[in-house]
Design an enzyme around this catalytic site. Structure first.
Site, PDB file in Angstrom:
ATOM      1  CG  HIS A 163      -1.604   1.170   1.460  1.00 40.71           C
ATOM      2  ND1 HIS A 163      -2.764   1.290   0.662  1.00 40.71           N
ATOM      3  CD2 HIS A 163      -1.675   2.351   1.540  1.00 40.71           C
ATOM      4  CE1 HIS A 163      -3.239   2.123   1.046  1.00 40.71           C
ATOM      5  NE2 HIS A 163      -2.568   3.368   1.675  1.00 40.71           N
ATOM      6  CG  ASP A 200      -5.894  -0.294   2.487  1.00 45.85           C
ATOM      7  OD1 ASP A 200      -4.941  -1.015   1.362  1.00 45.85           O
ATOM      8  OD2 ASP A 200      -5.947   0.263   1.448  1.00 45.85           O
TER       9      ASP A 200
END
Ligand code: GRF
Length: 209
Positions: free
Chosen positions: A116, A152
């Site tokens: 990410h 996430d």
């Protein structure tokens, strides 16, 4: 060498595939003791499929179903089956723009990783480099984490900081973060494959950058 039982990677991506290229290059260079079992994309003409095919690796477009940001149930079944058919031990998300849920995650529990483009838990979700720039932070970076049911939110395996400099644009900052990603992701996957990483709850230890 292989202390984890993880050897065969199934790479999922929707975009240009620069992280995949870094992973494939690390394997070719002998610094990542794994092999790419299959590359799958939800986008038929994605660059990641071209890069995989150029390397003689199985490169498949698997239809994602009718939703825009996730796989529908049948598509999830297709993805799961394709990964199992190729003997995948670890799912590597490399710019895959859909949320994975349910049966697919259960089948590969603790064996799905993502990169990410921010220092999580700051700036989850889309265009994280732009979120960081707009917020005005002076340091951002990238995060390798295990994937759980959230967005996430899984345990963090590795992070690398990237400075935000005066005059940065979204493009220049994104490019600097992607340079860091291309170093961090193969290294973190290598540590997992070699069995150096231990995860207990949210706490992951053993990765040395
Ligand atoms: C990367 O920047 C990663 O952070 C995000 O998607 C992007 C994929 O880029 N998850 P690429 O396709 O690997 O070039």
């Amino acid at each position: 060498m292989d202390g984890s039982g993880i050897r065969r990677l199934g790479v999922l991506g929707s975009g240009k595939g620069s992280n995949f290229v870094a992973i494939a290059d690390a394997i070719a260079a002998g610094t990542l003791p794994a092999e790419v079992a299959v590359v799958i994309s939800d986008v038929p003409d994605a660059g990641i499929l071209r890069h995989a095919a150029d390397r003689g690796l199985p490169a498949l477009h698997v239809h994602p179903g009718g939703f825009r940001t996730k796989l529908d149930e049948e598509a999830e079944h297709r993805y799961r089956q394709t990964l199992l058919d190729h003997g995948v031990d670890l799912i590597v998300l490399a710019g895959f723009m859909r949320i994975l849920k349910g049966g697919l995650l259960r089948s590969f529990e603790g064996r799905v990783v993502n990169i990410h483009p921010s220092l999580l838990p700051s700036f989850p979700g889309l265009a994280a480099w732009k979120q960081a720039l707009d917020y005005g932070v002076k340091v951002t970076g990238c995060t390798v984490h295990l994937v759980d049911q959230g967005i996430d939110t899984g345990p963090i395996l590795a992070q690398r900081a990237v400075p935000v400099v005066d005059g940065d644009t979204a493009e220049s900052l994104h490019a600097r973060i992607q340079d860091a990603e291309r170093q961090l992701y193969p290294a973190a996957i290598g540590a997992l494959v070699r069995g150096e990483v231990t995860v207990r709850g949210r706490q992951a230890s053993g990765f040395r950058s």
